[in-house]
Scaffold this motif. Sequence first.
Motif, PDB file in Angstrom:
ATOM      1  N   HIS A 222       0.856  -1.188   0.000  1.00 35.22           N
ATOM      2  CA  HIS A 222       0.000   0.000   0.000  1.00 35.22           C
ATOM      3  C   HIS A 222       0.888   1.233   0.000  1.00 35.22           C
ATOM      4  CE1 HIS A 222      -3.310  -2.640   1.067  1.00 35.22           C
ATOM      5  NE2 HIS A 222      -2.655  -3.036   2.141  1.00 35.22           N
ATOM      6  N   SER A 223       0.379   2.314  -0.567  1.00 30.52           N
ATOM      7  CA  SER A 223       1.096   3.588  -0.477  1.00 30.52           C
ATOM      8  C   SER A 223       0.112   4.744  -0.409  1.00 30.52           C
ATOM      9  CB  SER A 223       2.045   3.774  -1.670  1.00 30.52           C
ATOM     10  OG  SER A 223       1.337   3.795  -2.894  1.00 30.52           O
ATOM     11  N   VAL A 224       0.564   5.824   0.237  1.00 27.35           N
ATOM     12  CA  VAL A 224      -0.236   7.031   0.466  1.00 27.35           C
ATOM     13  C   VAL A 224       0.682   8.238   0.300  1.00 27.35           C
ATOM     14  CG1 VAL A 224      -1.562   8.311   2.205  1.00 27.35           C
ATOM     15  CG2 VAL A 224      -1.771   5.822   2.080  1.00 27.35           C
ATOM     16  N   PRO A 225       0.236   9.363  -0.298  1.00 28.77           N
ATOM     17  CA  PRO A 225      -1.093   9.577  -0.878  1.00 28.77           C
ATOM     18  C   PRO A 225      -1.216   8.891  -2.227  1.00 28.77           C
ATOM     19  CG  PRO A 225       0.264  11.513  -1.224  1.00 28.77           C
ATOM     20  CD  PRO A 225       1.078  10.576  -0.369  1.00 28.77           C
ATOM     21  N   THR A 226      -2.435   8.801  -2.721  1.00 25.56           N
ATOM     22  CA  THR A 226      -2.668   8.153  -4.004  1.00 25.56           C
ATOM     23  C   THR A 226      -1.942   8.884  -5.134  1.00 25.56           C
ATOM     24  OG1 THR A 226      -4.343   7.431  -5.590  1.00 25.56           O
ATOM     25  CG2 THR A 226      -4.788   9.467  -4.395  1.00 25.56           C
ATOM     26  N   MET A 227      -1.555   8.128  -6.137  1.00 24.82           N
ATOM     27  CA  MET A 227      -0.944   8.715  -7.324  1.00 24.82           C
ATOM     28  C   MET A 227      -1.937   8.824  -8.483  1.00 24.82           C
ATOM     29  SD  MET A 227       2.964   7.164  -7.197  1.00 24.82           S
ATOM     30  CE  MET A 227       2.653   5.562  -6.451  1.00 24.82           C
ATOM     31  N   LEU A 228      -3.232   8.673  -8.173  1.00 23.79           N
ATOM     32  CA  LEU A 228      -4.267   8.874  -9.187  1.00 23.79           C
ATOM     33  C   LEU A 228      -4.303  10.341  -9.618  1.00 23.79           C
ATOM     34  CD1 LEU A 228      -7.213   6.875  -7.559  1.00 23.79           C
ATOM     35  CD2 LEU A 228      -5.797   6.114  -9.478  1.00 23.79           C
ATOM     36  N   LYS A 229      -4.815  10.572 -10.818  1.00 23.53           N
ATOM     37  CA  LYS A 229      -4.976  11.942 -11.296  1.00 23.53           C
ATOM     38  C   LYS A 229      -6.038  12.669 -10.476  1.00 23.53           C
ATOM     39  CE  LYS A 229      -3.612  10.884 -16.061  1.00 23.53           C
ATOM     40  NZ  LYS A 229      -4.045  10.865 -17.483  1.00 23.53           N
ATOM     41  N   ASN A 230      -5.932  14.004 -10.414  1.00 21.13           N
ATOM     42  CA  ASN A 230      -6.811  14.809  -9.561  1.00 21.13           C
ATOM     43  C   ASN A 230      -8.283  14.599  -9.868  1.00 21.13           C
ATOM     44  OD1 ASN A 230      -4.654  15.880  -8.165  1.00 21.13           O
ATOM     45  ND2 ASN A 230      -4.520  17.729  -9.426  1.00 21.13           N
ATOM     46  N   ASP A 231      -8.638  14.506 -11.165  1.00 19.12           N
ATOM     47  CA  ASP A 231     -10.057  14.335 -11.491  1.00 19.12           C
ATOM     48  C   ASP A 231     -10.570  12.976 -11.037  1.00 19.12           C
ATOM     49  OD1 ASP A 231      -8.510  13.018 -13.368  1.00 19.12           O
ATOM     50  OD2 ASP A 231      -9.907  13.379 -15.019  1.00 19.12           O
ATOM     51  N   THR A 232      -9.705  11.953 -11.090  1.00 18.37           N
ATOM     52  CA  THR A 232     -10.099  10.631 -10.603  1.00 18.37           C
ATOM     53  C   THR A 232     -10.234  10.635  -9.090  1.00 18.37           C
ATOM     54  OG1 THR A 232      -8.918   9.622 -12.455  1.00 18.37           O
ATOM     55  CG2 THR A 232      -9.525   8.178 -10.636  1.00 18.37           C
ATOM     56  N   VAL A 233      -9.331  11.329  -8.402  1.00 21.71           N
ATOM     57  CA  VAL A 233      -9.416  11.451  -6.944  1.00 21.71           C
ATOM     58  C   VAL A 233     -10.749  12.070  -6.541  1.00 21.71           C
ATOM     59  CG1 VAL A 233      -8.480  12.664  -4.929  1.00 21.71           C
ATOM     60  CG2 VAL A 233      -6.928  11.547  -6.543  1.00 21.71           C
ATOM     61  N   SER A 234     -11.135  13.147  -7.205  1.00 23.11           N
ATOM     62  CA  SER A 234     -12.406  13.812  -6.889  1.00 23.11           C
ATOM     63  C   SER A 234     -13.579  12.871  -7.131  1.00 23.11           C
ATOM     64  CB  SER A 234     -12.564  15.075  -7.743  1.00 23.11           C
ATOM     65  OG  SER A 234     -11.547  16.003  -7.457  1.00 23.11           O
ATOM     66  N   LYS A 235     -13.522  12.122  -8.222  1.00 23.05           N
ATOM     67  CA  LYS A 235     -14.596  11.184  -8.551  1.00 23.05           C
ATOM     68  C   LYS A 235     -14.715  10.092  -7.485  1.00 23.05           C
ATOM     69  CE  LYS A 235     -14.962   9.946 -12.842  1.00 23.05           C
ATOM     70  NZ  LYS A 235     -14.719   9.279 -14.152  1.00 23.05           N
ATOM     71  N   VAL A 236     -13.561   9.555  -7.048  1.00 24.33           N
ATOM     72  CA  VAL A 236     -13.562   8.493  -6.042  1.00 24.33           C
ATOM     73  C   VAL A 236     -14.109   9.016  -4.706  1.00 24.33           C
ATOM     74  CG1 VAL A 236     -12.074   7.001  -4.643  1.00 24.33           C
ATOM     75  CG2 VAL A 236     -11.725   7.152  -7.110  1.00 24.33           C
ATOM     76  N   LYS A 237     -13.731  10.224  -4.335  1.00 19.71           N
ATOM     77  CA  LYS A 237     -14.224  10.800  -3.074  1.00 19.71           C
ATOM     78  C   LYS A 237     -15.736  10.988  -3.116  1.00 19.71           C
ATOM     79  CE  LYS A 237     -10.011  13.182  -1.551  1.00 19.71           C
ATOM     80  NZ  LYS A 237      -9.398  14.492  -1.244  1.00 19.71           N
ATOM     81  N   ARG A 238     -16.259  11.538  -4.214  1.00 18.43           N
ATOM     82  CA  ARG A 238     -17.715  11.733  -4.329  1.00 18.43           C
ATOM     83  C   ARG A 238     -18.439  10.391  -4.306  1.00 18.43           C
ATOM     84  NH1 ARG A 238     -16.072  15.447  -8.349  1.00 18.43           N
ATOM     85  NH2 ARG A 238     -16.651  13.936  -9.975  1.00 18.43           N
ATOM     86  N   PHE A 239     -17.876   9.417  -5.009  1.00 19.52           N
ATOM     87  CA  PHE A 239     -18.467   8.080  -5.060  1.00 19.52           C
ATOM     88  C   PHE A 239     -18.528   7.464  -3.665  1.00 19.52           C
ATOM     89  CE2 PHE A 239     -17.766   3.461  -5.502  1.00 19.52           C
ATOM     90  CZ  PHE A 239     -18.857   3.105  -6.285  1.00 19.52           C
ATOM     91  N   THR A 240     -17.445   7.589  -2.907  1.00 18.40           N
ATOM     92  CA  THR A 240     -17.403   7.025  -1.554  1.00 18.40           C
ATOM     93  C   THR A 240     -18.420   7.695  -0.645  1.00 18.40           C
ATOM     94  OG1 THR A 240     -15.042   6.564  -1.845  1.00 18.40           O
ATOM     95  CG2 THR A 240     -15.904   6.503   0.403  1.00 18.40           C
ATOM     96  N   GLU A 241     -18.530   9.016  -0.702  1.00 20.93           N
ATOM     97  CA  GLU A 241     -19.508   9.734   0.115  1.00 20.93           C
ATOM     98  C   GLU A 241     -20.927   9.281  -0.221  1.00 20.93           C
ATOM     99  OE1 GLU A 241     -18.699  13.849  -0.519  1.00 20.93           O
ATOM    100  OE2 GLU A 241     -16.847  13.831   0.665  1.00 20.93           O
ATOM    101  N   LYS A 242     -21.229   9.104  -1.515  1.00 20.50           N
ATOM    102  CA  LYS A 242     -22.565   8.619  -1.904  1.00 20.50           C
ATOM    103  C   LYS A 242     -22.813   7.222  -1.357  1.00 20.50           C
ATOM    104  CE  LYS A 242     -22.988  11.269  -6.219  1.00 20.50           C
ATOM    105  NZ  LYS A 242     -23.047  11.188  -7.702  1.00 20.50           N
ATOM    106  N   PHE A 243     -21.792   6.373  -1.429  1.00 21.26           N
ATOM    107  CA  PHE A 243     -21.926   5.017  -0.906  1.00 21.26           C
ATOM    108  C   PHE A 243     -22.216   5.035   0.596  1.00 21.26           C
ATOM    109  CE2 PHE A 243     -19.530   1.663   1.372  1.00 21.26           C
ATOM    110  CZ  PHE A 243     -20.350   0.586   1.073  1.00 21.26           C
ATOM    111  N   LEU A 244     -21.455   5.817   1.348  1.00 20.96           N
ATOM    112  CA  LEU A 244     -21.654   5.876   2.801  1.00 20.96           C
ATOM    113  C   LEU A 244     -23.031   6.435   3.144  1.00 20.96           C
ATOM    114  CD1 LEU A 244     -18.100   7.108   3.887  1.00 20.96           C
ATOM    115  CD2 LEU A 244     -19.003   4.768   3.965  1.00 20.96           C
TER     116      LEU A 244
END
Length: 395
Positions: A222-244
Amino acid sequence: MKKRVLILNGNSRVIQRAKSLDLEVVILQRENSPLNKKELSKADYYLEVDYHNTDLLFSTVSSFLNKYPVDSIISFSEDALLPTVLLQEKFNMPTNSLQTVLLLKNKNMMRDYLNKRNFSRVEFQIGTSKQDIINFIEINKCSIILKSLHGTGSEGILKINSIRELIKFDPWIRKFKIKEFLIEEFLDGVEVSVEAFSFKGKHSIIGITDKIVGENFIEFGHSVPTMLKNDTVSKVKRFTEKFLNHINLQFGPSHTEIKLTKNGPKIIESHNRPGGDGIVHLHKLVFGVDVVYWTLSAIKEGREMIEYEKHTCGGAAVRFLDLPAASKVKVVSSMEHLNQDSIYRYEINVKTGDMIKVVEKSRDRLGYVIAKGKSPQDAIEICEHAIDQLGIQLE
């Protein structure tokens, strides 16, 4: 007056955090707990009971609470999450609903729940026979994943790409003694996990963890912080909040595993606890967030947010030892010569003379190195260099 908290299956590190907040700590452990009483001796009170025996659990805790009332009942341990929510409901101290915890514990219930809401849709069914798998593959025309309904730690996961590969099925069933199993379409894509903290249904995303997953779906890095692109990071965060929001998580830490497929993010599974495998340490090193301390502080203070300084270091990573099975360990050298400024912690669970077994679940892994660096890639390289420097020689 001090607040008192009852913690199921807590360890010495959890106790230390609670005591630093001036909380009184009640630890409740199973009778066969691998943690000895000496390790838990800093708790103010200690109870020992099989917490999967609900009647016995209720009786034991009721007798204790008559003398020593508590302000909260919690757990950070996968094994104790369901007994914890049952206690919370029994003694009117709810944090999350029983339905929410059951959804997170039961893989097919979660899939059905999300599919009915047209969120993170994944084709699945419960199987009991080889014919069920054949029917699923013929209808959905896809590779599949077979899972135990309640498995943890990546144990007992089998990928089948076609009907011709069903030769793997009978040995799998015998080995893991599975009568019912989950059949899911295989989700292809990059896998990440998201650490979050919830308070009164509002969610704070702490960070996204990049992962290395082996062929048998056991995580080896595992590694932190993510090396995903910024737009993907934003998408993943919104997706996670909707899931929760969908599962109505109200309070505490969560660890959500996600695949980034060509059809968008998809939930693999989620837990109302912190991530394992050193993930808590990685986020603490990089973002200054100790999610266990955060949870206990929220219990004490009733505060939604705790101020923390982001990016206390550029990156952090964990790598697990990966040695060839059926080999014998000839030499293991010390790690004391490594750069202790970069190595945060490590654990080596092999010694001279050991035979290396096949790693079939997370608990089988042979050790790890956690490192911090100028970036996540730098931390990864430090981990890998440290493992190379172990000097493990095999016969």
